[in-house]
Write a protein that holds these residues in place. Structure first.
Motif, PDB file in Angstrom:
ATOM      1  N   LYS A  92       0.828  -1.204   0.000  1.00 61.72           N
ATOM      2  CA  LYS A  92       0.000   0.000   0.000  1.00 61.72           C
ATOM      3  C   LYS A  92       0.862   1.253   0.000  1.00 61.72           C
ATOM      4  CE  LYS A  92      -4.042  -2.042   2.251  1.00 61.72           C
ATOM      5  NZ  LYS A  92      -4.949  -2.004   3.445  1.00 61.72           N
ATOM      6  N   GLN A  93       1.914   1.239   0.801  1.00 70.23           N
ATOM      7  CA  GLN A  93       2.813   2.396   0.815  1.00 70.23           C
ATOM      8  C   GLN A  93       3.578   2.511  -0.503  1.00 70.23           C
ATOM      9  OE1 GLN A  93       5.353   2.624   4.238  1.00 70.23           O
ATOM     10  NE2 GLN A  93       3.695   3.406   5.521  1.00 70.23           N
ATOM     11  N   GLN A 150       1.424   4.214  -2.908  1.00 72.83           N
ATOM     12  CA  GLN A 150       1.372   5.644  -2.628  1.00 72.83           C
ATOM     13  C   GLN A 150       2.659   6.350  -3.086  1.00 72.83           C
ATOM     14  OE1 GLN A 150      -1.193   7.546  -1.545  1.00 72.83           O
ATOM     15  NE2 GLN A 150      -2.370   5.659  -1.802  1.00 72.83           N
ATOM     16  N   ARG A 200       2.311   6.798  -6.671  1.00 73.26           N
ATOM     17  CA  ARG A 200       1.284   7.825  -6.906  1.00 73.26           C
ATOM     18  C   ARG A 200       1.865   9.230  -6.787  1.00 73.26           C
ATOM     19  NH1 ARG A 200      -2.728  10.138  -2.294  1.00 73.26           N
ATOM     20  NH2 ARG A 200      -3.472  11.928  -3.470  1.00 73.26           N
ATOM     21  N   TRP A 201       2.647   9.472  -5.715  1.00 73.60           N
ATOM     22  CA  TRP A 201       3.169  10.818  -5.501  1.00 73.60           C
ATOM     23  C   TRP A 201       4.290  11.172  -6.464  1.00 73.60           C
ATOM     24  CZ3 TRP A 201       0.505  14.407  -3.320  1.00 73.60           C
ATOM     25  CH2 TRP A 201      -0.450  14.080  -2.360  1.00 73.60           C
ATOM     26  N   HIS A 221      -1.517  17.213   2.535  1.00 76.45           N
ATOM     27  CA  HIS A 221      -1.019  15.860   2.770  1.00 76.45           C
ATOM     28  C   HIS A 221       0.141  15.849   3.763  1.00 76.45           C
ATOM     29  CE1 HIS A 221       0.228  11.727   1.892  1.00 76.45           C
ATOM     30  NE2 HIS A 221       1.458  12.182   1.696  1.00 76.45           N
ATOM     31  N   VAL A 275       5.683   9.677   2.096  1.00 73.90           N
ATOM     32  CA  VAL A 275       5.100   8.354   2.331  1.00 73.90           C
ATOM     33  C   VAL A 275       5.853   7.683   3.476  1.00 73.90           C
ATOM     34  CG1 VAL A 275       4.615   6.071   1.353  1.00 73.90           C
ATOM     35  CG2 VAL A 275       4.442   8.108  -0.100  1.00 73.90           C
TER      36      VAL A 275
END
Length: 211
Positions: A87-88, A91, A94-95, A144, A152
């Protein structure tokens, strides 16, 4: 040995950051963009686009700074620039994509129309439009970063290597003046012993060499 072709204040800096974080052995080959070395046949054989950075790792020749950062993180998985948790990891990817599409593109528009393009090709109206686009997307990252040290997880990742350089770039245009989280993140990241030169420092070195 890894070989990085780059120059001064370009996006080569984010690759240097990753290499430093990974404690990787490498050779830096300066390609002077001011004297047109990127157009020489020997460099165009490495990157026909005539741009830096370029990473050469044996028979692997890789362009695009974000792709190089990801490649290096995967090459040295024990160094932790890629999160182990799926999951990390998602992310982090994604970033990285957010930084390259939503943050870097308006900064490039500002740069091109401020000084990079020949004066007769500049469109002054592009600068405020791109500035507003950047500020709007920076606000997303600002929210964020509340309560976070890194983008993250609890350690530096590929997302930070890619994004911190952009925060310094934006800071040169005073585009994060109203984003305290991002200003604090910028200072925190560049306080790391592995951080590369800041853009202003890299540009000052060019001026000294030219002088």
């Amino acid at each position: 040995m890894l070989k990085l072709y780059g120059f001064a204040a370009t996006r080569s800096l984010r690759v240097l950051w990753a290499l430093n974080e990974l404690d990787a052995e490498f050779e830096f080959v300066s390609v002077n963009l001011l004297t047109g070395e990127q157009h020489r046949p020997e460099f165009l054989r490495i990157n026909p686009a005539g741009k830096v950075p370029v990473l050469v790792d044996g028979d692997v020749v890789l362009t695009e700074s974000a792709a190089i950062v990801i490649y290096l993180a995967e090459k040295y998985p024990d160094k932790g620039l890629l999160p182990v948790d799926r999951k990390q990891l998602a992310q982090a990817y994604r970033w990285v994509m957010f930084a390259m599409t939503e943050l870097e593109q308006p900064l490039w528009r500002i740069t091109r129309h401020s000084w990079l393009y020949p004066e007769d090709q500049r469109i002054p109206a592009e600068i405020p439009a791109a500035s507003q686009e950047f500020i709007a997307m920076a606000a997303v990252l600002e929210d964020h970063m509340t309560g976070r040290q890194f983008i993250v997880g609890d350690t530096i990742t590929i997302a930070d290597c890619v994004t911190a350089y952009l925060m310094d770039w934006a800071n040169e245009y005073h585009l994060i003046d109203e984003h305290p989280q991002l200003r604090a993140y910028l200072e925190r990241m560049y306080a790391r012993p592995t951080a590369p030169l800041r853009i202003a420092e890299a540009l000052a070195r060019i001026d000294l060499e030219v002088a």
